[in-house]
Design an enzyme around this catalytic site. Sequence first.
Site, PDB file in Angstrom:
ATOM      1  N   ASN A 194      10.119  -2.514   2.524  1.00 62.35           N
ATOM      2  CA  ASN A 194      11.030  -1.380   2.304  1.00 62.35           C
ATOM      3  C   ASN A 194      12.251  -1.361   3.230  1.00 62.35           C
ATOM      4  O   ASN A 194      13.281  -0.794   2.865  1.00 62.35           O
ATOM      5  CB  ASN A 194      10.283  -0.038   2.325  1.00 62.35           C
ATOM      6  CG  ASN A 194       9.554   0.223   3.617  1.00 62.35           C
ATOM      7  OD1 ASN A 194       9.355  -0.676   4.416  1.00 62.35           O
ATOM      8  ND2 ASN A 194       9.159   1.464   3.833  1.00 62.35           N
ATOM      9  N   GLU A 233       2.580  -0.774  12.943  1.00 68.02           N
ATOM     10  CA  GLU A 233       3.160   0.430  12.327  1.00 68.02           C
ATOM     11  C   GLU A 233       2.669   0.430  10.893  1.00 68.02           C
ATOM     12  O   GLU A 233       3.137  -0.364  10.088  1.00 68.02           O
ATOM     13  CB  GLU A 233       4.676   0.369  12.294  1.00 68.02           C
ATOM     14  CG  GLU A 233       5.367  -0.349  13.422  1.00 68.02           C
ATOM     15  CD  GLU A 233       6.874  -0.405  13.165  1.00 68.02           C
ATOM     16  OE1 GLU A 233       7.489  -1.444  13.425  1.00 68.02           O
ATOM     17  OE2 GLU A 233       7.417   0.594  12.698  1.00 68.02           O
ATOM     18  N   CYS A 276       7.770   4.956   4.957  1.00 69.26           N
ATOM     19  CA  CYS A 276       6.547   5.314   5.670  1.00 69.26           C
ATOM     20  C   CYS A 276       6.589   6.787   6.062  1.00 69.26           C
ATOM     21  O   CYS A 276       5.570   7.464   6.088  1.00 69.26           O
ATOM     22  CB  CYS A 276       6.363   4.431   6.888  1.00 69.26           C
ATOM     23  SG  CYS A 276       7.736   4.500   8.039  1.00 69.26           S
TER      24      CYS A 276
HETATM   25  P1  NAP Z   1       2.052  -4.908   3.171  1.00 74.82           P
HETATM   26  O1  NAP Z   1       1.638  -5.275   1.807  1.00 74.82           O
HETATM   27  O2  NAP Z   1       1.018  -4.580   4.172  1.00 74.82           O
HETATM   28  O3  NAP Z   1       2.977  -6.126   3.696  1.00 74.82           O
HETATM   29  C1  NAP Z   1       3.609  -6.072   4.942  1.00 74.82           C
HETATM   30  C2  NAP Z   1       3.906  -7.481   5.409  1.00 74.82           C
HETATM   31  O4  NAP Z   1       2.682  -8.169   5.640  1.00 74.82           O
HETATM   32  C3  NAP Z   1       4.674  -8.330   4.412  1.00 74.82           C
HETATM   33  O5  NAP Z   1       5.596  -9.120   5.109  1.00 74.82           O
HETATM   34  C4  NAP Z   1       3.586  -9.192   3.801  1.00 74.82           C
HETATM   35  O6  NAP Z   1       4.065 -10.408   3.270  1.00 74.82           O
HETATM   36  C5  NAP Z   1       2.731  -9.438   5.014  1.00 74.82           C
HETATM   37  N1  NAP Z   1       1.367  -9.890   4.742  1.00 74.82           N
HETATM   38  C6  NAP Z   1       0.631  -9.763   3.619  1.00 74.82           C
HETATM   39  N2  NAP Z   1      -0.601 -10.303   3.798  1.00 74.82           N
HETATM   40  C7  NAP Z   1      -0.640 -10.765   5.070  1.00 74.82           C
HETATM   41  C8  NAP Z   1      -1.628 -11.413   5.863  1.00 74.82           C
HETATM   42  N3  NAP Z   1      -2.836 -11.692   5.393  1.00 74.82           N
HETATM   43  N4  NAP Z   1      -1.321 -11.732   7.126  1.00 74.82           N
HETATM   44  C9  NAP Z   1      -0.108 -11.454   7.639  1.00 74.82           C
HETATM   45  N5  NAP Z   1       0.875 -10.846   6.939  1.00 74.82           N
HETATM   46  C10 NAP Z   1       0.606 -10.493   5.671  1.00 74.82           C
HETATM   47  O7  NAP Z   1       3.061  -3.649   3.137  1.00 74.82           O
HETATM   48  P2  NAP Z   1       4.313  -3.405   2.194  1.00 74.82           P
HETATM   49  O8  NAP Z   1       3.835  -3.129   0.817  1.00 74.82           O
HETATM   50  O9  NAP Z   1       5.322  -4.486   2.407  1.00 74.82           O
HETATM   51  O10 NAP Z   1       4.921  -2.070   2.842  1.00 74.82           O
HETATM   52  C11 NAP Z   1       4.464  -0.804   2.495  1.00 74.82           C
HETATM   53  C12 NAP Z   1       3.546  -0.233   3.562  1.00 74.82           C
HETATM   54  O11 NAP Z   1       4.190  -0.318   4.825  1.00 74.82           O
HETATM   55  C13 NAP Z   1       3.267   1.244   3.354  1.00 74.82           C
HETATM   56  O12 NAP Z   1       1.908   1.489   3.578  1.00 74.82           O
HETATM   57  C14 NAP Z   1       4.132   1.930   4.404  1.00 74.82           C
HETATM   58  O13 NAP Z   1       3.663   3.205   4.782  1.00 74.82           O
HETATM   59  C15 NAP Z   1       4.086   0.932   5.496  1.00 74.82           C
HETATM   60  N6  NAP Z   1       5.223   1.109   6.404  1.00 74.82           N
HETATM   61  C16 NAP Z   1       4.971   1.628   7.644  1.00 74.82           C
HETATM   62  C17 NAP Z   1       6.016   1.855   8.529  1.00 74.82           C
HETATM   63  C18 NAP Z   1       5.769   2.433   9.885  1.00 74.82           C
HETATM   64  O14 NAP Z   1       6.644   2.359  10.723  1.00 74.82           O
HETATM   65  N7  NAP Z   1       4.598   3.002  10.174  1.00 74.82           N
HETATM   66  C19 NAP Z   1       7.327   1.543   8.146  1.00 74.82           C
HETATM   67  C20 NAP Z   1       7.537   1.021   6.878  1.00 74.82           C
HETATM   68  C21 NAP Z   1       6.477   0.797   6.022  1.00 74.82           C
HETATM   69  P3  NAP Z   1       4.214 -10.609   1.664  1.00 74.82           P
HETATM   70  O15 NAP Z   1       5.296  -9.678   1.236  1.00 74.82           O
HETATM   71  O16 NAP Z   1       4.578 -12.027   1.540  1.00 74.82           O
HETATM   72  O17 NAP Z   1       2.894 -10.257   1.064  1.00 74.82           O
END
Ligand code: NAP
Length: 496
Positions: free
Chosen positions: A169, A264, A298
Amino acid sequence: MAGSGIFAEIIGGDVFNYYSDGQWNKSSSGKFVPIINPTSRKIHFKVQACTQEEVNKAIESAKVAQKLWAKTPLWKRAELLHKAAAILKEHKAPIAECLVKEIAKPAKDAVTEVVRSGDLVSYCAEEGVRFLGEGKFLVSDSFPGNERTKYCLTSKIPLGVVLAIPPFNYPVNLAVSKIAPALISGNSIVLKPPTQGAVAALHMVHCFHLAGFPKGLISCVTGKGSEIGDFLTMHPSVNCISFTGGDTGIAISKKSAMIPLQMELGGKDACIVLEDADLDLVAANIVKGGFSYSGQRCTAVKVALVMKSVADTLVKKINDKVAKLTVGPPEDDCDITPVITESSANFIEGLVMDAKKKGATFCQEYRREGNLIWPLLLDNVRPDMRIAWEEPFGPVLPVIRINSVEEGILHCNASNFGLQGCVFTKDINKAILISNAMETGTVQINSAPARGPDHFPFQGLKDSGIGSQGITNSINMMTKVKTTVINLPTPSYTMG
Ligand code: NAP
């Protein structure tokens, strides 16, 4: 245009290269990862599918480059960061264009993300110079039983190789929020960008390349997280992981080595509305907080907990504003744009249908075309509905009517998340007491949750993460304290 002008060298044929050892490379895998445009649902870009061997090489180069970088004067590190920030801001247009195509971010917001990222890098350089330029001096005789014979000097030293994994995002902003503190502190960085958002991230990395950082200090390896993620996060030469994303972070924290982790993760930010709140202010904040970037933030408002006596009036005010939201493609700068993937849209639809079956009131008609979901306010949501607890990451917002403030706090604290929350009231004393009672990393009073400004501390409790961010906290987290103790001879006489 993406991959043209100063960015021409980052693409080979129609596949974007990965960055390692100071140059742009094609993977020996011969494979690419497709990036699907959420609006057209067709392949828009392709990035290299790096092999484990290539990932390994990037980490090993980072390890070597870091040793020299740690000895580079702080002011020189800051100078290079300022240079990268300027290049990034100058080339905001092509990077923003990638965000529009890869993650369907509305055009204006995409530009804002890049500019904010440049500002973050510059601020981090400034803050690093001040924060890391200071140490501590302690003397021993303040602790019982000690003479004044030991002088202790402390300073902050880097950790080594920092692995940065941002989510889709904010692929540029949440990448630089890890890269800049790591570099100013004397660490090297290996970035694994999210698949959706990888091309914007590669453009951003090229700005650092053009700024002239030493070879190997920064790498950007592309590939599916599910394929190279474990190899990266469990690599013995990684000394720190800064991750932003969903539940994947919980799995990483269980698998990783004994290294500092900055996680995060997700949130279910609650907005508690009291009877004396300014309802126009609340409605404006709930619409902005709940529906900006189609709820894919988030810190989006993810559940509104509204005192029954004002709920009818507030829901009407929110609905009036929701009716004015524009829905359509990101290129037209619409308020509501397609969500990131078809599976995300299906997940959101599942939450909506569950709420419908269990009797929630739909304030608008539920409408979806492909990945595009029209904004929807769900009133009279009850705790037995999934949407009361789960993070939709889409433009659908539940309203739960509450009989007391305590009921609102109870709901907020029963969540497994604890990122942010907010409370609307004109009574500041009450607001502070409610803030104290809410189990979240941050509580906003009379405003929707927000991560920025980027130098504010930002942290989640419970499943929302570990560690605290914000520029200064990130610099602190990516360093350790080094102590040198000067031992003086025991005094044989006292000076009169
Ligand atoms: P995600 O599916 O958890 O992916 C995040 C990152 O992790 C991506 O770069 C993804 O790569 C990578 N990834 C996936 N599988 C992995 C593994 N086994 N080992 C290491 N890395 C791996 O999250 P998202 O859908 O991108 O983002 C949405 C989530 O992020 C929501 O839950 C949101 O609340 C949270 N978020 C939190 C914050 C905060 O500051 N707390 C800020 C923004 C977003 P790929 O894309 O290649 O799968």
